[in-house]
Design a protein around this motif. Sequence first.
Motif, short mmCIF file in Angstrom:
data_model
loop_
_atom_site.label_atom_id
_atom_site.label_comp_id
_atom_site.label_asym_id
_atom_site.label_seq_id
_atom_site.Cartn_x
_atom_site.Cartn_y
_atom_site.Cartn_z
N PHE A 13 -0.48 -39.61 -10.06
CA PHE A 13 -0.36 -40.31 -11.20
C PHE A 13 1.05 -41.54 -10.34
CE2 PHE A 13 3.93 -41.28 -13.36
CZ PHE A 13 3.63 -41.17 -14.98
N SER A 14 1.12 -41.77 -9.71
CA SER A 14 1.44 -43.57 -9.24
C SER A 14 0.06 -44.48 -9.83
CB SER A 14 1.86 -43.49 -7.83
OG SER A 14 3.10 -42.74 -7.98
N PHE A 61 -2.12 -40.77 -19.92
CA PHE A 61 -1.98 -38.59 -20.59
C PHE A 61 -3.66 -38.85 -20.43
CE2 PHE A 61 0.52 -40.99 -23.19
CZ PHE A 61 1.86 -41.18 -23.02
N MET A 62 -4.30 -39.28 -19.45
CA MET A 62 -6.27 -38.74 -19.01
C MET A 62 -5.67 -38.50 -18.38
SD MET A 62 -8.21 -39.48 -17.26
CE MET A 62 -8.29 -40.95 -17.30
N PHE A 63 -5.20 -38.98 -17.66
CA PHE A 63 -4.82 -37.89 -15.95
C PHE A 63 -4.09 -37.11 -16.23
CE2 PHE A 63 -1.16 -36.82 -13.72
CZ PHE A 63 -1.41 -37.14 -12.36
N LEU A 64 -3.00 -36.62 -16.83
CA LEU A 64 -2.59 -35.10 -17.16
C LEU A 64 -3.42 -34.11 -17.50
CD1 LEU A 64 1.42 -36.18 -19.15
CD2 LEU A 64 0.56 -35.44 -16.60
N TYR A 65 -4.31 -34.53 -18.37
CA TYR A 65 -5.27 -33.14 -18.48
C TYR A 65 -6.23 -33.29 -17.41
CZ TYR A 65 -9.33 -31.25 -19.62
OH TYR A 65 -10.34 -30.11 -20.69
N ASN A 66 -6.78 -34.29 -16.33
CA ASN A 66 -8.06 -33.85 -15.41
C ASN A 66 -7.01 -32.88 -14.56
OD1 ASN A 66 -10.48 -35.36 -15.64
ND2 ASN A 66 -8.57 -36.61 -16.93
N ILE A 67 -5.75 -33.79 -14.19
CA ILE A 67 -5.32 -32.79 -12.80
C ILE A 67 -4.85 -31.45 -13.25
CG2 ILE A 67 -2.58 -33.22 -13.32
CD1 ILE A 67 -4.41 -33.76 -9.58
N GLY A 77 -3.50 -33.77 -22.65
CA GLY A 77 -3.36 -33.81 -21.84
C GLY A 77 -1.69 -32.75 -20.73
N VAL A 78 -1.11 -33.39 -22.22
CA VAL A 78 0.64 -33.17 -21.84
C VAL A 78 1.16 -31.27 -22.30
CG1 VAL A 78 3.67 -33.00 -23.08
CG2 VAL A 78 1.79 -35.29 -22.54
N PRO A 79 0.17 -31.05 -23.52
CA PRO A 79 0.76 -29.10 -23.84
C PRO A 79 -0.21 -28.62 -21.99
CG PRO A 79 0.17 -30.40 -25.53
CD PRO A 79 -0.53 -31.66 -24.48
N LEU A 80 -1.74 -28.70 -21.42
CA LEU A 80 -3.05 -28.96 -20.52
C LEU A 80 -0.99 -28.32 -19.44
CD1 LEU A 80 -5.14 -26.90 -20.13
CD2 LEU A 80 -5.93 -29.13 -19.53
N CYS A 81 -0.65 -29.77 -19.19
CA CYS A 81 -0.15 -29.07 -17.82
C CYS A 81 0.72 -28.45 -17.60
CB CYS A 81 0.74 -30.46 -17.50
SG CYS A 81 -0.04 -31.69 -16.79
N LEU A 82 1.72 -28.39 -19.10
CA LEU A 82 3.06 -27.40 -19.67
C LEU A 82 2.39 -25.96 -19.07
CD1 LEU A 82 4.88 -29.47 -22.07
CD2 LEU A 82 5.32 -28.49 -19.67
N PHE A 83 1.34 -25.38 -19.42
CA PHE A 83 0.32 -23.95 -20.00
C PHE A 83 0.15 -24.29 -18.55
CE2 PHE A 83 -3.40 -21.61 -19.48
CZ PHE A 83 -2.69 -20.17 -20.25
N ALA A 84 -0.77 -24.80 -17.34
CA ALA A 84 -0.76 -24.96 -16.36
C ALA A 84 0.29 -24.46 -14.97
CB ALA A 84 -1.96 -25.94 -15.58
N LEU A 85 1.11 -24.80 -15.04
CA LEU A 85 2.48 -24.90 -14.75
C LEU A 85 3.35 -23.20 -14.95
CD1 LEU A 85 4.45 -27.97 -15.43
CD2 LEU A 85 3.45 -27.08 -13.72
#
Length: 440
Positions: free
Chosen positions: A101-102, A145-151, A206-214
Amino acid sequence: MKNIDMTTGNPTKKILLFSLPIFLGNVFQQIYSMSDTLVVGRFLGKEALAAVGSSSALVVFINAILIGLCMGSGILFAEFFGAKKYKQLSDAVSTTVIFIFSVTVFISAVCLIFLDPLVRMFQVPEDALLLSKSYLRIIFAGLPFMFLYNIASAVLRAAGDSKTPLIFLILASVINVAFDFILVIYTPLGVKGPAWSTFAAQLFSGVPLCLFALKKLDFLDIGFHFHKSIFIRVAKYSLLTSLQQSIMNFGILLVQGLVNSFGIVAMASFTAGVRIDAFAYMPAQDFGNAFATYIAQNKGAKKTERIREGFRSALLCATIFCGLISAAVCFFAPDLIALFVPDDAAVIETGVQYLRIEGAFYVLIGYLFLHYGFYRGLGHFYTSTVLTLVSLGIRVVFSYALVWLGFGLSSIWWSIPIGWALADGAGFIRYFKLKKSRIL
């Protein structure tokens, strides 16, 4: 969603089942990428198409750096998952998120600050320069936001779930296509329209997928702490894969710059041809990425025979599929190019020439994707990077040399399969050396 354990069962079936959602996801990703190109080409003209096409080459290069970082980390995640080392997996995910992210924020800022010299570096013509810069400003702002989806996708796929990222990518594709038509046809935004469409698609996937993965991977203790002890492995896996991806796309950028020197018709033809390529050999690329996860999980489980068995079955699948796709693309080349520029005979003629030279050899890129996935999965990132250097280096050197010698635009097209073939040869030589030394 059910996770796929690739350390048991039929290798071909497991790889295909795992790769299918990745493939379908990338189909939708290419749909929204192609939607940008189709809408711009049909409603804004070939100058705008050339601007978006030359801008896209730079965007793909930047994305490749970030996607490569996530892909490389995903291999480490899969290795820990296959070995059932969940504490190390948690530490790796936490460290990776902070690290990448950095890097993403830094790259986004640098690209926005130095946008003008970046576009001039790749010989974008003056009549497309302002359009390219307008498009790129918005795209670079959406990189986080592209990073959030890919990670999030990397973590889920490492745990055997390739279906959930597909669902969120379908959502992104629907948003992008809908906004493309609204913001280009019904509003006077011009090339900014598809850029804002891409921004919205990345945000709402990106944002919703991160929340789902967590929520789904609650067995992991992801406290978002930076673990110095594991950072060395994270950096090795992610940076070397990113280097490979960026080398690959930097080579494409250099070729794009050479194509740009032939004018608007060549640029528009190359843009359309590359979009068709992305669809045509995308299944082989996704199969190679799934193959990397298969190799990593079995490496973690110490199942060497399954690794060899998977390599043989993967080669057969790539040969059959890529051979069929080559035949189809060569036969339908005029119709495929005409999808983008139906009324420009010069662009269609040049685009058909590209597809019938380069597209006849998709089986070579299919093998190369398998080599990439195989050596990444084993943790032999240097080998994977060297193969990329061979393929792209030969392509770039041959392209510039042959054009300098006066062989014209078609020599650029011929340089592409030549690079693939020589890299494949190096990959097979390395494989048989590993097998002979009983490492495999």
